[in-house]
Scaffold this motif. Structure first.
Motif, short mmCIF file in Angstrom:
data_model
loop_
_atom_site.label_atom_id
_atom_site.label_comp_id
_atom_site.label_asym_id
_atom_site.label_seq_id
_atom_site.Cartn_x
_atom_site.Cartn_y
_atom_site.Cartn_z
N GLY A 1 0.78 -1.02 -0.09
CA GLY A 1 0.12 -0.03 -0.13
C GLY A 1 0.74 1.41 0.11
O GLY A 1 0.21 2.30 -0.17
N TYR A 2 2.34 1.10 0.23
CA TYR A 2 3.11 2.28 0.30
C TYR A 2 3.48 2.57 -1.00
O TYR A 2 3.86 1.78 -1.95
CB TYR A 2 4.14 2.14 1.32
N TYR B 1 2.78 8.01 0.32
CA TYR B 1 1.43 7.76 0.31
C TYR B 1 1.21 6.32 0.75
O TYR B 1 2.08 5.63 0.78
CB TYR B 1 0.91 7.84 -1.08
N TYR B 2 0.04 6.17 1.54
CA TYR B 2 -0.60 5.00 1.99
C TYR B 2 -2.02 4.87 1.45
O TYR B 2 -2.85 5.58 1.65
CB TYR B 2 -0.52 4.75 3.35
N ILE C 1 1.06 10.96 3.49
CA ILE C 1 1.22 10.49 4.80
C ILE C 1 1.98 11.89 5.41
O ILE C 1 2.79 12.55 4.97
CB ILE C 1 2.37 9.59 4.92
N ASN D 1 9.37 1.23 2.91
CA ASN D 1 8.55 0.09 3.46
C ASN D 1 9.42 -0.80 4.01
O ASN D 1 10.28 -1.44 3.60
CB ASN D 1 7.77 -0.38 2.28
N GLY E 1 2.91 -3.57 7.14
CA GLY E 1 2.06 -2.24 7.53
C GLY E 1 3.10 -1.00 8.21
O GLY E 1 2.76 0.05 8.25
N TYR F 1 6.42 4.56 10.94
CA TYR F 1 4.71 4.51 10.54
C TYR F 1 4.10 3.11 10.62
O TYR F 1 5.08 2.22 10.38
CB TYR F 1 4.50 5.25 9.21
N LYS G 1 0.56 1.48 8.99
CA LYS G 1 -0.49 1.72 8.01
C LYS G 1 -0.74 3.18 7.76
O LYS G 1 -1.88 3.59 7.94
CB LYS G 1 -1.81 1.05 8.93
N GLY G 2 0.53 3.85 7.81
CA GLY G 2 0.30 5.30 7.18
C GLY G 2 0.32 6.25 8.19
O GLY G 2 0.23 7.44 7.76
#
Length: 180
Positions: free
Chosen positions: A135-136, A144-145, A150, A160, A164, A173, A175-176
């Protein structure tokens, strides 16, 4: 995707049957015209997109604006024709079809803009945009997540870590969200 199709016409009964040569995703159906109409075989284009005659569908719902002869599925819900780009059958506003690319994980871009699941990521730079995984993503200025910037993340050092987690030179971080 081209499919070899053989046409067999029986002049006495006016029925037409299409056969495919073991092409995955291609359905073979018997076609029977009546006095006023003609039925066509459905051609599955992939990713829940289908062509039926001179119409394009996504999960059974017609995409009325689609240009049939140039329509193609790009994977991960994305498709395009000569003029427009679609995500799950919905027009991706302002996307440039001629330069559009499906990246992966729901992300895509054209020459000027970056998208996540068909939605514009405001301010994302296409030339430096990269997917980090889980997701990153990041470009030269932001991290971004799942398509959301972010806050206060340093893109130049952002990475990453998996499961998460992510970090930059100053923060970590999950999950963002910045960890305290």
């Amino acid at each position: 995707m081209m499919t070899k199709v053989y046409l067999k016409a029986m002049l006495t009964s006016f029925s037409v049957t299409l056969f495919s040569m073991a092409t995955p995703g291609f359905s073979t159906e018997k076609l029977t015209p009546n006095k006023h109409s003609f039925s066509y075989a459905q051609v599955r284009l992939g990713d829940d997109y289908a062509k039926l005659g001179n119409r394009i569908f996504y999960r059974g719902k017609e995409i009325k604006a689609a240009h049939v002869t140039s329509f193609q599925s790009l994977g991960n819900g994305y498709a395009k024709d000569t003029w427009k780009v679609y995500y799950r059958g919905v027009d991706v506003a302002e996307a440039n079809s001629s330069t559009f690319q499906n990246l992966r994980d729901g992300y895509s871009k054209d020459a000027w803009k970056v998208y996540y699941r068909g939605k514009l990521i405001p301010g994302a730079a296409t030339s430096s945009f990269m997917i980090l995984g889980n997701g990153y993503t990041k470009d030269a200025w932001k991290a971004y997540y799942f398509g959301e910037a972010i806050a206060d993340a340093s893109a130049s050092s952002f990475e990453n870590l998996g499961k998460g987690y992510a970090k930059d030179s100053w923060n970590e971080y999950y999950k963002g969200k910045k960890l305290d």
